[in-house]
Motif scaffolding. Structure first.
Motif, PDB file in Angstrom:
ATOM      1  N   MET A  26       0.843  -1.173   0.000  1.00 22.11           N
ATOM      2  CA  MET A  26       0.000   0.000   0.000  1.00 22.11           C
ATOM      3  C   MET A  26       0.894   1.243   0.000  1.00 22.11           C
ATOM      4  O   MET A  26       1.823   1.344   0.776  1.00 22.11           O
ATOM      5  CB  MET A  26      -0.908  -0.032   1.222  1.00 22.11           C
ATOM      6  N   VAL A  27       0.584   2.175  -0.845  1.00 19.57           N
ATOM      7  CA  VAL A  27       1.349   3.409  -0.978  1.00 19.57           C
ATOM      8  C   VAL A  27       0.666   4.494  -0.152  1.00 19.57           C
ATOM      9  O   VAL A  27      -0.543   4.691  -0.247  1.00 19.57           O
ATOM     10  CB  VAL A  27       1.437   3.833  -2.459  1.00 19.57           C
ATOM     11  N   TYR A  28       1.480   5.169   0.640  1.00 18.04           N
ATOM     12  CA  TYR A  28       0.939   6.259   1.454  1.00 18.04           C
ATOM     13  C   TYR A  28       0.961   7.546   0.645  1.00 18.04           C
ATOM     14  O   TYR A  28       1.978   7.900   0.061  1.00 18.04           O
ATOM     15  CB  TYR A  28       1.772   6.449   2.727  1.00 18.04           C
ATOM     16  N   GLU A  54       0.225  17.974   4.612  1.00 15.13           N
ATOM     17  CA  GLU A  54       1.596  17.454   4.556  1.00 15.13           C
ATOM     18  C   GLU A  54       2.324  17.937   3.297  1.00 15.13           C
ATOM     19  O   GLU A  54       3.506  18.281   3.341  1.00 15.13           O
ATOM     20  CB  GLU A  54       1.589  15.929   4.605  1.00 15.13           C
ATOM     21  N   ARG A  55       1.617  17.961   2.165  1.00 16.50           N
ATOM     22  CA  ARG A  55       2.230  18.450   0.924  1.00 16.50           C
ATOM     23  C   ARG A  55       2.604  19.926   1.048  1.00 16.50           C
ATOM     24  O   ARG A  55       3.675  20.346   0.605  1.00 16.50           O
ATOM     25  CB  ARG A  55       1.291  18.241  -0.263  1.00 16.50           C
ATOM     26  N   MET A  56       1.732  20.703   1.651  1.00 17.86           N
ATOM     27  CA  MET A  56       2.005  22.139   1.816  1.00 17.86           C
ATOM     28  C   MET A  56       3.178  22.359   2.775  1.00 17.86           C
ATOM     29  O   MET A  56       4.025  23.211   2.536  1.00 17.86           O
ATOM     30  CB  MET A  56       0.755  22.876   2.314  1.00 17.86           C
TER      31      MET A  56
END
Length: 85
Positions: free
Chosen positions: A1-3, A9-11
């Motif tokens: 599974m990819v998180y 979090e991206r910001m």
């Protein structure tokens, strides 16, 4: 599974990368100014962008005369700092 990162979090990651890039830009400017005071330039000196969340400065190549001049300046600065202590 990819998180997958959340928007928050991206910001946060983008802000950290932007800050690291800016740190690199400032370091390049500071080093260019210091080298200019010593009458020396590193022609390939540049900001290489953030690496692992830190600013990364690429010093690049130079000829032997520039490398020797840089060594002299660093040695003189180190001696001056030693006498200030």
């Amino acid at each position: 599974m990819v998180y997958e990162l959340t928007h928050t979090e991206r910001m946060q990651y983008k802000r950290l990368q932007d800050a690291a890039y800016q740190d690199g830009e400032e370091a390049v400017t500071n080093l260019q100014a210091a080298l200019a005071l010593a009458g020396t330039t590193l022609p390939s000196l540049c900001n290489d962008g953030p690496v692992a969340g830190h600013g990364f400065v690429r010093l690049g190549g130079c000829n032997a005369a520039v490398a020797n001049r840089l060594a002299e300046v660093i040695a003189a600065g180190a001696d001056a700092l030693q006498y200030q202590r």
